[in-house]
Design an enzyme around this catalytic site. Structure first.
Site, PDB file in Angstrom:
ATOM      1  N   GLU A 320       0.838  -1.190   0.000  1.00 39.62           N
ATOM      2  CA  GLU A 320       0.000   0.000   0.000  1.00 39.62           C
ATOM      3  C   GLU A 320       0.875   1.243   0.000  1.00 39.62           C
ATOM      4  O   GLU A 320       1.949   1.259   0.623  1.00 39.62           O
ATOM      5  CB  GLU A 320      -0.926   0.003   1.215  1.00 39.62           C
ATOM      6  CG  GLU A 320      -1.895  -1.179   1.226  1.00 39.62           C
ATOM      7  CD  GLU A 320      -2.817  -1.179   2.432  1.00 39.62           C
ATOM      8  OE1 GLU A 320      -2.685  -0.274   3.284  1.00 39.62           O
ATOM      9  OE2 GLU A 320      -3.675  -2.092   2.523  1.00 39.62           O
ATOM     10  N   HIS A 350      -7.971   1.441   2.032  1.00 46.50           N
ATOM     11  CA  HIS A 350      -7.799   1.079   3.445  1.00 46.50           C
ATOM     12  C   HIS A 350      -8.535   2.065   4.362  1.00 46.50           C
ATOM     13  O   HIS A 350      -7.960   2.649   5.282  1.00 46.50           O
ATOM     14  CB  HIS A 350      -6.313   1.036   3.813  1.00 46.50           C
ATOM     15  CG  HIS A 350      -6.022   0.135   4.989  1.00 46.50           C
ATOM     16  ND1 HIS A 350      -4.841  -0.527   5.147  1.00 46.50           N
ATOM     17  CD2 HIS A 350      -6.774  -0.210   6.075  1.00 46.50           C
ATOM     18  CE1 HIS A 350      -4.853  -1.234   6.259  1.00 46.50           C
ATOM     19  NE2 HIS A 350      -6.032  -1.056   6.851  1.00 46.50           N
TER      20      HIS A 350
END
Length: 472
Positions: A320, A350
């Site tokens: 990420e 997220h």
């Protein structure tokens, strides 16, 4: 140089009590030591409750706190009220910058992006405690932290509702193909269809991991008319009419929607891959709001292209970006562009726990835990230390000190500690161990200022010592 007080002014009654004793996961509830409420002796009435005395460290001038990744203002307010020195950043830091910043910090607060590896923690010579303002702690080397006397706290409950609500929204969105219809209309295309669009009433939701999030999700799904099945590695009592199944395969075969709520462990890496996709119902849906390593993304792409999986929602990914921007590309994950090109897939960055309510509650929960640990040595809620607490030292006990001794869990250490403390009156003491690390708290009365250093130095000289703190 004499030690400086770590608060700007004396503790002010009930506010100080709430700040130092609250361990609730709710911003409105507090926990108080039973010792401050139980009567001094049964049958003779209770003594008045006395406010705790604010303790300060013997060998630390000021408490310096480094907060990264836009930790919520509620935590900053708690730390500022204590008089701590707070440095806050909106994002994570590159490792070299993090190493520089962490060297002087007594406390660091992070969320999910910052990686506190052994290399980083080795530079943190003054670090006492790490606050993970999130559910997970896999971004921290917990074993290294424990062996160097660094406590780690997180917030395992406060964003459960936010994640559960997001999953319910995604179940409905996938069933109705809302993502595709919205994108088409943004592009000017009117595409009114009902083919392969479903109500969720009467469908089966399969939950993998029936913890705090899974259980809340179960209740919400049943309220909307879904049947709920769940799989967990331990037997867990069902809420409502949900039913636990005996294997992951059984759950996959029965479920129209499968949602994942498991921690990141070696056992959960690629938990859902080609084999599991082939076990799912044809035309079923997958949702992952747990950890990015749990799903094999290339296998998911193949399953969606073949039609085995009719839709998916992903909130987490193996890699990420460390900050917001145009970073979700093949440079980050080799399959990113293929994933982005699929139909009926919801990709979110997220944000499962990213609501104002959740972040505020997390700030309070973790912030209060850090204050209790720094000021009183209380480890309730620590994920890598034994959980120990003693009732607070009050203002009438002006010459009392609290000793915190973190040490290697070896035979004979307590005898050595008590030999050092034997010339003093130990009023309260507790000791517990967790693996190779043990934690001792002791409150000692009538200690002169000149004796504090002797106690500190004596304990630090022991071969089993990891960290000694003297609070007074």
């Amino acid at each position: 140089m004499p030690p400086k007080d770590i608060i700007n002014k004396a503790a002010d009654g009930l506010d100080a009590l709430a700040n130092t004793l609250s361990i609730s996961t709710s911003p409105t509830n507090t926990f108080h030591s039973p010792g401050s409420h139980f009567p001094s002796s049964f049958g003779r009435g209770s003594r008045p409750t006395r406010a705790p005395r604010q303790l300060k460290p013997f060998n630390t001038e000021d408490i310096k706190i480094l907060l990264l990744e836009n930790v919520n203002q509620t935590a900053l307010d708690i730390f500022n009220k204590q008089g701590y020195q707070v440095e806050s950043h909106k994002s994570s830091l590159p490792e070299d910058q993090l190493v520089e910043k962490i060297r002087d910090a007594h406390v660091i607060g992070i969320r999910s992006k910052t990686k506190l590896t052994a290399r980083v923690l080795a530079e943190a010579k003054n670090l006492l405690v790490i606050g993970c303002f999130c559910i997970g702690t896999n971004q921290v080397d917990l074993e290294y932290a424990a062996k160097h006397g660094i406590a780690v706290f997180n917030s395992p409950f406060s964003n459960s509702r936010s994640v559960a609500e997001l999953v319910i929204a995604e179940v409905i969105s996938l069933a109705r193909q809302l993502g595709d219809r919205s994108l088409e209309l943004h592009q000017g295309r009117w595409n009114k269809v009902s083919a392969k669009c479903w109500e969720i009433r009467g469908k089966t939701l399969g939950i993998v991991g029936y913890g705090h999030i899974g259980a809340q999700l179960s209740v919400l799904a049943e309220a909307m008319g879904m049947a709920v099945r769940y799989y967990d590695v331990v037997p867990i009592m069902a809420l409502g009419t949900a039913r636990q199944v005996g294997s992951l395969e059984e759950l996959l075969q029965q479920s129209d929607f499968v949602t994942l709520h498991v921690p990141e462990l070696p056992e959960t890496k690629n938990l859902i891959g080609e084999k599991q996709f082939n076990q799912m119902k044809n035309g079923s849906y997958l949702i992952n709001a747990s950890r990015g390593s749990v799903v094999n993304i290339p296998d998911l792409i193949n399953a969606m292209k073949s039609g085995r999986v009719a839709g998916a929602a992903l909130d987490v990914y193996p890699n990420e970006p460390a900050a917001n921007g145009d970073f979700f590309t093949n440079d980050l994950n080799l399959w990113a562009e293929d994933l982005r090109g699929l139909k009926n897939i919801i990709l979110t960055p997220h944000i499962g726990g990213s609501t104002e309510e959740a972040q505020s509650a997390i700030g309070i929960e973790v912030g209060d835990a850090i204050v209790r640990y720094v000021n009183e040595g209380v480890t309730i809620g620590a994920v890598n230390m034994p959980e120990c607490t003693l009732r607070s030292i009050d203002f009438e006990q002006a010459s009392h000190i609290r000793v915190i001794f973190i040490h290697h869990n070896k035979p004979g250490v307590l005898r050595q500690v008590n030999a050092i403390l034997s010339d003093h009156n130990v009023e309260k003491q507790i000791s517990d161990s967790r693996g190779d690390v043990a934690y001792l708290m002791a409150d000692i009365s009538d200690v002169k200022e000149s004796e504090r250093k002797d106690i500190n130095d004596g304990l630090e000289s022991l071969g089993a010592c990891i960290l000694t703190r003297v609070l007074f």
